[in-house]
Design an enzyme around this catalytic site. Sequence first.
Site, short mmCIF file in Angstrom:
data_model
loop_
_atom_site.label_atom_id
_atom_site.label_comp_id
_atom_site.label_asym_id
_atom_site.label_seq_id
_atom_site.Cartn_x
_atom_site.Cartn_y
_atom_site.Cartn_z
CB CYS A 10 -5.10 -0.15 10.23
SG CYS A 10 -4.08 0.98 11.21
CB CYS B 290 -0.08 1.59 9.31
SG CYS B 290 -0.40 0.73 10.84
CG ASP C 268 -4.25 -16.36 -19.84
OD1 ASP C 268 -4.20 -15.65 -20.86
OD2 ASP C 268 -3.38 -17.21 -19.54
#
Length: 774
Positions: free
Chosen positions: A73, A76, A483
């Site tokens: 989270c 942290c 791409d």
Amino acid sequence: MGDCTLCGLPTPKPPHASSDIDGEYCCRGCLTVARTIDEQPKDATVDEHFDTGPATADVEGAEAYLDVSGMHCATCEQFLETTATDVAGVRAAEASYTSGMMQVVYDPDQTESAAVAEGVSTYGYDARERTDTSEDDDQQAVGRLLVGGFFGMMTMMWYILFLYPVYLGVGPAGGLVNLSGPAGGYLFANVWVMATVVLGYTGYPLLRGAVVSLRVGHPNMDLLVAVAATTAYVYSTIAMLLGQVDVYFDIAIVVVLAVTIGDYYQERVRRRATSRISAITDERSETARRRTAAGTETIDHSEIDGRDELVVREGEQVPVDGSVVDGTGAVDEALVTGESLPITKGPGDEVIGGGTLVDGGLVVRADEEPTSTADRLVETLWNVQSGVAGPQRLVDRIAAVFVPLVFVLAVLTTAGHLAVGSGTTPALLTGLTVLVVSCPCALGLATPMAVAAGIRDALADGIVITDKGVLETATEIETVAFDKTGTLTTGEMTVRDVVGDEATLAYAAAVEQFATHPVAEAIVAAGDPLDGPVTDFENYPGQGVGATVGNREVLVGGHDLLADRGWTIPSAFEERYRSAPDDTVPSYVGWNGRVQGVVVAGDEFRAEWKSVVDGLTETYRVVVITGDDPGAARMLEEDPAVDEVFAGVPPEAKAAVVERLTATETVAMVGDGSNDAPALAAADVGIAMERGTRLAVDAADVVVTTDSLMPVPSVFETTRGTRRRVRENLGWAFLYNGIAVPLAVAGLLNPLFAAIAMATSSLLVVVNSTRSVN
């Protein structure tokens, strides 16, 4: 030489520019991007196109990327950044729980990356250098669950056999065991020990998260869970010591195990989404060969100085950006630029760090400030990806309001019941009930359990979803960007056309079997070399090859190779050679002084590309972003299913294109190369082909596990079903809290029924999530 206004790469002399737009650009691709997407500000710099927000961006020093386990989270992140900057010598730190990594900038004279990792490893967080493994993390989490599950099961068995019959007034009078006697004391002691193990060992990460949230002043769900579990545990311990029989260790166990299982699942998902920003740095050479007056010497990559002359041999990577001062060779820059064909480099030509010399030999003079385009890709990817907010951030924002509100509500409930004459014990139990019933297990499981069904169904379609957030964002996609090389095409050179008699391809294959160029491999794969001796093989870097086949001199290569030797080139062959498509490599094949044929090789489009793009264009806008030159992309520009093509785009500009597009629309990017990684990370949804490089796969939110584009449309179908399931689960979770919390406040629930209600709500979420999302 200046810097490109769009991507920051060095510009040529003269730079690419146009009167209708301000700025100087390194290539026509960047100029086209700047003109097409948006009006370019006069004072624009590369910083305006990339997320350069991290605290490490403007700080000088040695850089290190650390894998950090235990982050889940924003709290942290804050705690670890503060902890890292407290380490002597660390100048800046930026943590990203979405990637499970931390970027630190430090003074190498004061500390080293290993010491920083050790300093950050606290409160149960485990930081390691990128070269280390993290298999022990998963084993430890599984161990906590196994231990908690075993002791939790034993505890609940005691409750079912001996305690619940007494609490509910069923079974023999007084229960199977006299809870007030020695047997009851033995039973309670066993229950207390087992509950202590579950709370203290299995619930340790939750307790740690609660402590961390208090230290940084950011309440999170861990704090609410920890308070509910520890309150039930402490109350029950005191009640047991006072000789009471109503204990609620079962509540602590149910809360800890339910949330731990949900967290474990979320951590597994997060790990698969982890970006190990290491593919390019792993693939590059750690050493370089420097030319000196006495010869050559091998040095570490970090010892390269500006203007050093570096010797690059066939098969080796160019260590850093620079210019060729001696030699000629073909450089494959696909890893970095995405260009499908090797580019011939000679004296005066610029080369980029990360390209591979596939033919010839070069001496490269490093730029004044030796850097590598490959390394800049890694930095760009970090800047983009660390700024991406995951769904957990929304939960954290909810928790910032929800958690304090629940605490206040529990205290007010307790005080209110005391004020109306309730006893101390009933009032405390009512407050505890509010905490327990508000425990956000259903809320915490709503998303991951729905994700489980989405991932399961996606796997059945050949899709691996590595970031659970994509199951929400993919439903809003408006534009799908592809791409070209390796995505819409196979990424492998094949022979497209042979002009001449049957001997043309056979003679070409006989000579090319001794070459190492991609075109040579395609010719050998397409034709059977002539039987007989092949002697006097000669490699002409950047031009072609030659040899004696039997008693004939054979040349295979470009126009200059044969014209310079005076060989006859019939007009029909010359016309075919010059009319070859721009995305191909034509080669003359001749013997005995005369061109006898032409072999055209190129990158083939996937067989299914047209049907996939046609299907998508019914719902989405389709864009192609490629490093190939405009000529190679002309066929795509003329296709009615393709809305826009950006050709000649370098890797940094690919990310800029996607970021500009995402400013006005929701974008999914489909790619395969390391050069696509920043664009994949910058897109709202990144989809990587399984055969792509590790960096591209790590940067993506979705990986197609088959060598086909066919699963790509299924990504969007699965995500729509999963979002529907997530919303159903979240709706139930909020409905549950909306009903259960008022009942708890009114004193109509006791802690046991609160725990049962909480577990039931979680079970309903799980059952709802087991259904197919499609």
